[in-house]
Design an enzyme around this catalytic site. Sequence first.
Site, PDB file in Angstrom:
ATOM      1  N   VAL A 170      70.051 -77.969 -73.304  1.00  0.00           N
ATOM      2  CA  VAL A 170      69.272 -77.189 -74.277  1.00  0.00           C
ATOM      3  C   VAL A 170      69.659 -75.731 -74.149  1.00  0.00           C
ATOM      4  O   VAL A 170      69.762 -75.213 -73.037  1.00  0.00           O
ATOM      5  CB  VAL A 170      67.756 -77.371 -74.005  1.00  0.00           C
ATOM      6  N   GLU A 199      65.105 -74.845 -43.150  1.00  0.00           N
ATOM      7  CA  GLU A 199      65.637 -76.205 -43.016  1.00  0.00           C
ATOM      8  C   GLU A 199      67.168 -76.174 -42.881  1.00  0.00           C
ATOM      9  O   GLU A 199      67.737 -76.879 -42.050  1.00  0.00           O
ATOM     10  CB  GLU A 199      65.229 -77.046 -44.234  1.00  0.00           C
ATOM     11  N   ASP A 246      58.244 -75.172 -62.469  1.00  0.00           N
ATOM     12  CA  ASP A 246      58.797 -73.907 -61.976  1.00  0.00           C
ATOM     13  C   ASP A 246      59.024 -72.880 -63.081  1.00  0.00           C
ATOM     14  O   ASP A 246      59.199 -71.694 -62.803  1.00  0.00           O
ATOM     15  CB  ASP A 246      60.145 -74.164 -61.284  1.00  0.00           C
ATOM     16  N   ALA A 263      56.865 -78.897 -55.845  1.00  0.00           N
ATOM     17  CA  ALA A 263      56.829 -80.162 -56.585  1.00  0.00           C
ATOM     18  C   ALA A 263      55.401 -80.618 -56.946  1.00  0.00           C
ATOM     19  O   ALA A 263      55.190 -81.063 -58.078  1.00  0.00           O
ATOM     20  CB  ALA A 263      57.554 -81.228 -55.774  1.00  0.00           C
TER      21      ALA A 263
END
Length: 418
Positions: free
Chosen positions: A63, A154, A283, A299
């Site tokens: 898009v 992480e 988001d 999430a």
Amino acid sequence: MSVAKGLSGQPFDVTLIDRNNHHLFQPLLYQVATAGLSPADIASPIRHILSGQRNVKVMLAEVDGVDTNVGEVITDVGRVAYDKLVIATGARHAYFGREEWAFYAPGLKSLDDATYLRRRILMAFERAENESDPDERRRLMTFAVIGGGPTGVEMAGAIAELARRALAADFHSIDSRCARVVLVEAAPRVLTPFTEALSEKARHSLEQLGVEVRLGQAVTDCSCSGIRLGNDDIPTRTIIWAAGVMASPAGRWLRAETDRAGRVKVSADLSVPGHTDIFVIGDTAATTGSDGKLLPGVAPVAKQQGEYLARALIARQHGRRAPDFRYRDFGSLATIGRKRAIAQIGRLHLSGLPAWLLWSLAHIYFLIGFRNRFTVALNWGWSYITFERGSRLITGLYARPYEHAASAPQLELHSKAG
Ligand SMILES: Cc1cc2nc3c(=O)[nH]c(=O)nc-3n(C[C@H](O)[C@H](O)[C@H](O)COP(=O)(O)OP(=O)(O)OC[C@H]3O[C@@H](n4cnc5c(N)ncnc54)[C@H](O)[C@@H]3O)c2cc1C
């Protein structure tokens, strides 16, 4: 995905447009980037996930605009008409106006990003093994991670474990255990959404893994030879960007008001002010919680908004008005390598092994598909016992002849000729 699933069996014709053919579980991307998991373990084809849902048409397209006057989405394969439009195009990296840094300091958002970073990290060790100049060898064996949020923490922890454990016996000219992993964070502590005590535990765990944590220092330059923190240079060939995000350009498509991170400021029912049939979620949206604070780009916010919107659209169809969106915060988790994590669930604050077990269970539970859950659980079990990282494949090193633009038209001709 949540909106489409929530409209299952309802009198709606849903067209789900995505530029990727797969749904990706982003929380485990860092494990692909550090060779712990394979790409297919954390992603599933969208068509397959929704194959049983008769009222959904999946369309692979990018898009790049919305014509709100006629009610059409503009894509690279044509226009798609809509009665109601839901935009959930997520976020991408932000370099705070230093976009040229993207070249030296790639970020982690997609499967391609993850396999690219995996190649960069593993190649750094391969090149160090063949390098005779000690300075260059040190530079190759230094890894700088910029940003002390969950992704940066992480990544830094996983690279340290990869170097200290999984690779330790595999090289003969270098000692991979001597790799230097530097985590840079401009704030005075890592993982700022967590309490100070848990942040401190995370920092301590990182240092136990051998990560050098540099707090309160902002990166002032990135180049192919390293990073600069004020007057301090850190020579490195591998820089990983985990410092900032910018929402997708949906605000520009809609000419809607956005915040500084490009998120569309939506109403309490997640519609765009002035457009009652256009909604922005996840988001890409700027929404606030009951305390008036901006909801984080995580999430659970995106999923709850999708589920809410499906219910609200069904209610509207029946002439009812759904109550405003309310976010339910079930807590936050972050991991710092094998056996270490922190968890903040209301008043319950955990760290160490119990938090890591909770983190592992939650991530397996939220993965889509039995096959993915099974392979990830098996992989983690195996690497927990052996310290192995089974996906240490370096791919994409050599361009194939058909990847050259000049040969593309020819290929198209061949395929058209059958
Ligand atoms: C490395 C990493 C680790 C994370 N870890 C965690 C975690 O541990 N816990 C947690 O809660 N959250 C985590 N998050 C954040 C979480 O993944 C996001 O908040 C969540 O995925 C947002 O969902 P979304 O639907 O808004 O966007 P996304 O999940 O990003 O989905 C956007 C979709 O839109 C598609 N798209 C984008 N632009 C276009 C376009 N122009 N045309 C067509 N399609 C388009 C994309 O292909 C994608 O499928 C992490 C994110 C990253 C990147």
